[in-house]
Each structure stands twice: as structure tokens, then as C-alpha cells.
Design an enzyme around this catalytic site. Structure first.
Site, short mmCIF file in Angstrom:
data_model
loop_
_atom_site.label_atom_id
_atom_site.label_comp_id
_atom_site.label_asym_id
_atom_site.label_seq_id
_atom_site.Cartn_x
_atom_site.Cartn_y
_atom_site.Cartn_z
N SER A 93 1.28 8.58 5.05
CA SER A 93 0.64 8.54 3.75
C SER A 93 1.69 8.90 2.72
CB SER A 93 -0.52 9.53 3.69
OG SER A 93 -0.97 9.65 2.37
N ARG A 94 2.00 7.97 1.84
CA ARG A 94 3.10 8.22 0.91
C ARG A 94 2.70 9.17 -0.20
NH1 ARG A 94 5.02 2.14 0.37
NH2 ARG A 94 4.75 1.80 2.58
N VAL A 95 1.42 9.48 -0.32
CA VAL A 95 1.02 10.48 -1.31
C VAL A 95 1.06 11.84 -0.65
CG1 VAL A 95 -0.88 11.27 -2.73
CG2 VAL A 95 -0.33 8.86 -2.63
N THR A 117 0.82 -1.22 0.00
CA THR A 117 0.00 0.00 0.00
C THR A 117 0.85 1.27 0.00
OG1 THR A 117 -0.14 -0.29 2.38
CG2 THR A 117 -2.02 -1.01 1.11
N ASP A 118 0.17 2.41 -0.22
CA ASP A 118 0.87 3.71 -0.24
C ASP A 118 0.78 4.38 1.12
OD1 ASP A 118 0.99 3.45 -3.10
OD2 ASP A 118 -1.10 4.07 -3.12
#
Lengths: 503, 178
Positions: A364-366, A338-339
Site C-alpha cells: 500500500s503506497r499510502v 493504483t496506489d
């Protein structure tokens, strides 16, 4: 649509009238062994991997193991009535589910059959449950926020449309609550939702469906259900079926949210099938392809480029950990796919901090690219201040002799914690979140007692709603926090403080 | 396993053809298969603690005079190689192949009630015309098919049962009456 008896009898009559006798001719094998939802079939040399096979009682099975002289089939339904020597037919089809707008507001099983007593589903079309994820060229970067309505998430671990954000934590830490709140918050935002329940108690799911109905969220939601009492084969295909339903809308250019609740039980169901099919067990007795099981599912979440309609599919998989162990096999697998993840802690939950999000482990990688500019401005310092508070709070327990700066930071930290606490099923609009975080950020909550902060929030939002709606409208329109607007907010805060006697 | 089974039956078939004793061998093989099929004999053959000569003795005693030399040779070879479990599958494959070579095929007809001789004969005639093979029909009764019958032949099914018709109708009703 509700089917009445007249209609059915009319249909049967017309069937009988136009009845033509055509023998069914297809390739067939014979059942050699059946039990535990698995059948071994001799023959069927033309069977494809994953193909649907038809048993004489009308039940379907899926060919999973193609061995040299027999095939291993998982039976998708009850294996009662299937006996040794029965013929098994090839259908030439893969498993598929009905898709389209007629699925909205419905509760279906893993095969797409309605189980909500609201009549049959007239599907626009059918879609295979296993599909290849969109390619690199079909995607674009995630840059629009998906508002969960939960302050702690929208500020600290923002989720973008097309992102895959894992919700992870022990039992009873509010994982499902976050997912349901997010679905409720999509009301009026033109986002379709799919909730996939895998291996859960039917009573739990009934409660969730009731909440969705009461909040009006069912109108734009489909529930795909494979309870703990359903065969492992249905629990195994449920997330893929849900994904196919969601994918159809994504390819039609819609924004879709899908919740997989939960993937640990999905892995357990797949493990049961694999062991019964005599596939070799690996770590924690899971089969070797358990990573691929989840990666191929979650890769189907995407933010499509404009040439492909610009639809998005946001996935919120849920994983239940045992005793907070996130280094077990399945949690580490899904974390790496997951991101980002939202990590919920039982200790925080018991301390009354709900949602019990641990901001240290949650990421949260975004990130910021999926926040409106106003939120981005306010959330930036929040994260650092929160981390500092956590460190100081641990440190300050050892001594009472603290300097003024430390005391200020501790007070501010406590107020951050208090503001981020939010009751269940009460998602908050992003404009309201911005207003409250602005008050927090600029130190306007300093003089207010901790116990009165939630009252202040209620009065403040109420005041803006009744006397200064233009502020919210401007935030909604521009998404930004201009100096001019900031001044207006300052004025409103001062007014509220005076009127309701906070200070 | 399947490959091994096929190669054993192929070799045996080749020998039979070379000697021109296909029909006679097939009958012998059918007797051997039916005899060895019982669970007791199978567990006796599969038991690794029983020495090979004792197992061979069983063959000697059971079929000493009736069997052709190469069939007997095949049995002792399998026992010597510890492939006792493959004997039955290889022999079954041999019988099927021998039938096919001589233009014969087995068909299983399953019906709700036992078929009359005339009915079986008419099914046999039609199938023979369609496949241009000689058909050997085995009739089985299974009340679960409700009505009609189905034919299993050479890995294919001709299904004309009421059960299938009802299932099909159920499926169409479920899919929204198109």
C-alpha cells in the site's frame, strides 16, 4: 417509492389533457449499417464526441468515432428494431445517470435505470458519467484509514480514504469476498458504498446482493449492474456511471467507497467495441487507449481538501489474472495506476489461508499514514516478522536440526498466519484487531496451541466486551495504545488465559 | 475520401456552369448514376484485373451518344485514376449541389400510411414557405412510426410521429413524473 397503476393512469390522463402538438426539430442523420451493437450513421455533422444520439425506437447510442463522412455509434441497449435508413437524432446531451441519496439501497443498470422492482427513482439531479478528475489543488494527502475489517489488510496493507487499492488474483481466490467484506464493515461508519459489477454472471451478483441485504449493508450501498448478457456498450459505461453516482456524494463532503468488479472484463468489453468500430488493435488486441480508459476512471478517486468539502472517494478496482500472470497487459497497467495492490494467491487459498493475501507482493503506497497510531505500533514489527518467517519456513524444510531461536521464530510465524486467517463476511472492528494483534505481538499466544488460537480470540474479545468495555472505548477515542492501557490489556489477557484454561 | 469526392463534384459543377448546361448535365448525370448503381456494374468497375480500356468501352457502349463531352471525360478520368469507387458518391454530391444552386431541395416524408396528393402538396407548400426553396417530396411508408409523419430534409428532421411522442412519455415516466 412504489408506483401504483392509479398514479400512472392519472399522469397519462394529465398528459393527454395538456397535450400540445409540437413537432420535434433537430439535426438528423441516417443509419447506413447496423449490427453487433454498433451503428454507422451518415450525416450528423454537428455531433460531438461522446454525445448521446436517439434512435427511432427510443434507444440511445453514443457517438464514439467521428469519421469524415459517417460516425460510428455504440448502441446502449438492444439494436433490435433499428434498420437501415432510420433517422438518428442529435440530443445535445452526454450520457448521464441519476444521482443523490435516492440511489441508496437500489440496484440500477449502467444507465441508472432501476432493475430491482422497487419503483422509479426520483433523482435529486443527474450527473454526466464522464467527468474530469479533481485537480491537484482540490486534493489533500490521504491520512484517514478506511477500515476493511480484515486483519491482514488493516495491519499489513492499510487502505486510506481516497486511496485506490487494486485487488488482484486468479479466479476463485476471494477477490470479491474482500470487497464485499469491506462494504459490510462500513456499517455505521457513515461511508456510502457503490458496487459496480461488470460482465459478471447474474447469479453471482444476485448472491452478492442477497448477502448485502442480509447484513444490512444494502441500506448504504448502490449496486450498478452490467451483466455478461448486457451489450458491451453498457459494460463499457458501467464503471463511469458508478463513479458518477459516487462522485456526487464525494462532492457533497461524504466518504464514499467504490468497488469495480472487475476491470479486466471492462477492458475486454472495450476491446470488443473498439474492434467493431475498426480501431486498430495493439498489444493483446486491446486498443491504444486502454491505459487511458482505466487511468481516467481511477483518477476520479480522491481525498478532497476542506475548501471543497473534504469528501473522499476510495476505489477498490479488481483485476482477474490468468495463471497468476501479473505481467499481462491490463494487470500491469492497473498496477501502475493504483496506489498499491492486494495480491491473492491460489496456492495460499488452497492451503486454507483465507484471505489468501500474499504479503510479499501486496503493498500500500499510502501505508502507515492511513492507520490509527495503535495499529501502526503493532503492525510495524508484524510485517518484518512475517517476512522472516516465510524465509525461515522455506529454509527449515531442509533440516530438522534447528536452534531454539529459529524454532521460536517459526512458532511465532505460524501464530501470525493463524491470527490473520479470517472467515468470510465476518469483518472485525479495528479495536478488536488491535487487542488481538497486541496479544500476538507481546508473545501471549506462544503457549497456546495453533488449533485453539481462534477460540482464544473469541473468548478474549468476548471477555473484553463483557468485563472491560472501557479498553475498547479508549482505543476508539484516542486511537492510541498508552502504557497505562497496555497494562490493563495485559491484565485482561492473564485473566482470560486463566479463566478459560489457555497456557 | 469526403474531401476528394467534394472536389471532383465541385470541378464538374464549375465546368457545367461555365458552359451554361447545368440543367442538362444534371439530367445526364442522374441517368449515369442510376445506371452505374447496380452491384454488378460496381463490381465490374472495381475489379483491378479488368483493363482500363475495357471499362471505358462500357461507358462508350452505354451512353456514347447521350453524354456531353465533359461528363464522359470525367468518367474516363476516374477510371484512369483508379477511383471507380468514388464515381457514384461524386455524382450524388453533384446532383445535390446542382439542385441547391437552382433553388431546389429534396425532402423525404415518412408516414405510417401513404399520404394523399393533397396532404403532400400542403406539406410541400409549408416547407417551401419556410425555406423559400423549391421542394421535391419523396413519400415513404413505414408502419413502425405508428401515426403521424416525419420529414427528413437537409440533414434535419421534423418529427411529428406518435412513436416519438410515446418514447418521450416513456422517458418522462421513467424519470419520475416531473
Amino acid at each position: 417509492m412504489i408506483v401504483n397503476i392509479d398514479e400512472i393512469s392519472k399522469f397519462i390522463k394529465s398528459q393527454i389533457k395538456t397535450y400540445s402538438y409540437e413537432p420535434d426539430y433537430s439535426e438528423a442523420g441516417t443509419v447506413v449499417q447496423v449490427g453487433d451493437g454498433i451503428a454507422r450513421v451518415y450525416g450528423l455533422y454537428g455531433a460531438m464526441s461522446g454525445e448521446l444520439l436517439e434512435f427511432p425506437n427510443g434507444t440511445y447510442g453514443m457517438a464514439l468515432n467521428l469519421d469524415e463522412d459517417s460516425i460510428g455509434v455504440v448502441i446502449m441497449g438492444s439494436d433490435a428494431g433499428i434498420k437501415e435508413g432510420d433517422p438518428v437524432k442529435l440530443t445535445g446531451r452526454m450520457a448521464e445517470v441519476p444521482v443523490g441519496d435516492s440511489m441508496l439501497g437500489r440496484v440500477v443498470n449502467a444507465l441508472g435505470e432501476p432493475i430491482d422492482n422497487k419503483g422509479s427513482i426520483i433523482a435529486d439531479s443527474y450527473r454526466k458519467i464522464e467527468n474530469i478528475a479533481p485537480s491537484v489543488m482540490m486534493r489533500r494527502e490521504v491520512n484517514r484509514p478506511l477500515q476493511t475489517g480484515i486483519k491482514a489488510i488493516d495491519a499489513l496493507v492499510p487502505i486510506g480514504k481516497g486511496q485506490r487499492e487494486l485487488i488482484i488474483g486468479d479466479r476463485q481466490t476471494g477477490k470479491t469476498a474482500i470487497a464485499i467484506d469491506t462494504i459490510i464493515n462500513q456499517k455505521g461508519k457513515d461511508v456510502y458504498c457503490v458496487y459496480v459489477a461488470i460482465g459478471q454472471k447474474a447469479s453471482t451478483v444476485a448472491r452478492i446482493i442477497k448477502v448485502l441485504n442480509l447484513t444490512g449493508a444494502m441500506a448504504y450501498t448502490t449496486v450498478v449492474l452490467a451483466t455478461a448478457s448486457d451489450p458491451a456498450s453498457l459494460q463499457y459505461i458501467a464503471p463511469y456511471a458508478g463513479c458518477a453516482i459516487a462522485e456526487e456524494w464525494m462532492y457533497r463532503g461524504k466518504d464514499v467507497l467504490i468497488v469495480y468488479d472487475d476491470l479486466s472484463k471492462h477492458a475486454v468489453a472495450y476491446r470488443a467495441i473498439s474492434l467493431l468500430l475498426k480501431r486498430p488493435p495493439g498489444r493483446e488486441a486491446y486498443p491504444g487507449d486502454v491505459f487511458y480508459l482505466h487511468s481516467r476512471l481511477l483518477e476520479r478517486a480522491a481525498c478532497l481538501s476542506d475548501e471543497y468539502g473534504g469528501g473522499t472517494l476510495t476505489a477498490l478496482p479488481i483485476i482477474e489474472t490468468q495463471e497468476g500472470d501479473i505481467s499481462a497487459y491490463i494487470p500491469t497497467n492497473v498496477i501502475s495506476i493504483t496506489d498499491g495492490q492486494i495480491y491473492l494467491e491460489a496456492d495460499l487459498f488452497n492451503d486454507g489461508i483465507r484471505p489468501a493475501i500474499n504479503p510479499g507482493y501486496s503493498v500500500s503506497r499510502v501505508g502507515g499514514s492511513a492507520q490509527i497510531p495503535a495499529m501502526k505500533k503493532l503492525a510495524g514489527p508484524l510485517r518484518i516478522e512475517f517476512a522472516q518467517y516465510k524465509e525461515l519456513a522455506a529454509f527449515s524444510q531442509f533440516g530438522s536440526d534447528l536452534n531454539q531461536d529459529t524454532i521460536d521464530r517459526l512458532n511465532h510465524g505460524e501464530r501470525i498466519m493463524e491470527v490473520l486467517i479470517q472467515p468470510q463476511y465476518k469483518p472485525m472492528a479495528v479495536e478488536d484487531q488491535v487487542l488481538m494483534l497486541y496479544a500476538l505481538n507481546k508473545g501471549h499466544l506462544k503457549g497456546i496451541e495453533l488449533s485453539r488460537i481462534h477460540n482464544f480470540q473469541r473468548d478474549f474479545i468476548h471477555y473484553v466486551d463483557t468485563h472491560a468495555v472501557h479498553i475498547k472505548e479508549e482505543i476508539e477515542k484516542t486511537g492510541d495504545l498508552s502504557d497505562e492501557l497496555a497494562e490493563k490489556i495485559e491484565a485482561v489477557i492473564a485473566e482470560v488465559k486463566e479463566q478459560y484454561n489457555y497456557s | 475520401m469526403a474531401k476528394l469526392r467534394n472536389s471532383y463534384s465541385d470541378v464538374l459543377l464549375e465546368i457545367s456552369e461555365k458552359r451554361g448546361t447545368l440543367e442538362k448535365d444534371k439530367e445526364q448525370v442522374m441517368v449515369v448514376r442510376d445506371t452505374l448503381e447496380s452491384d454488378e456494374v460496381q463490381s465490374f468497375l472495381a475489379n483491378p484485373h479488368i483493363p482500363v480500356p475495357v471499362k471505358e468501352e462500357l461507358f462508350q457502349n452505354a451512353f456514347s451518344h447521350e453524354l456531353a463531352g465533359h461528363v464522359k471525360g470525367f468518367l474516363s478520368y476516374m477510371v484512369g485514376k483508379k477511383r471507380e469507387k468514388l464515381i457514384i458518391p461524386a455524382l450524388t454530391e453533384y446532383i445535390d449541389s446542382a439542385n441547391r444552386r437552382s433553388g431546389r431541395i429534396e425532402a423525404k416524408v415518412v408516414s405510417a400510411r401513404a399520404l394523399t396528393k393533397e396532404q403532400i402538396e400542403s406539406i410541400r407548400r409549408i416547407l417551401a414557405r419556410q425555406t423559400s426553396l423549391e421542394i421535391m417530396i419523396e413519400n415513404k411508408v413505414d408502419p413502425d412510426v405508428i401515426g403521424g409523419f416525419y420529414i427528413l430534409m437537409d440533414g434535419h428532421i421534423f418529427d411529428c410521429t406518435v412513436r416519438t411522442e410515446l418514447n418521450r412519455m416513456k422517458e418522462r415516466l421513467k424519470r419520475g413524473m416531473q
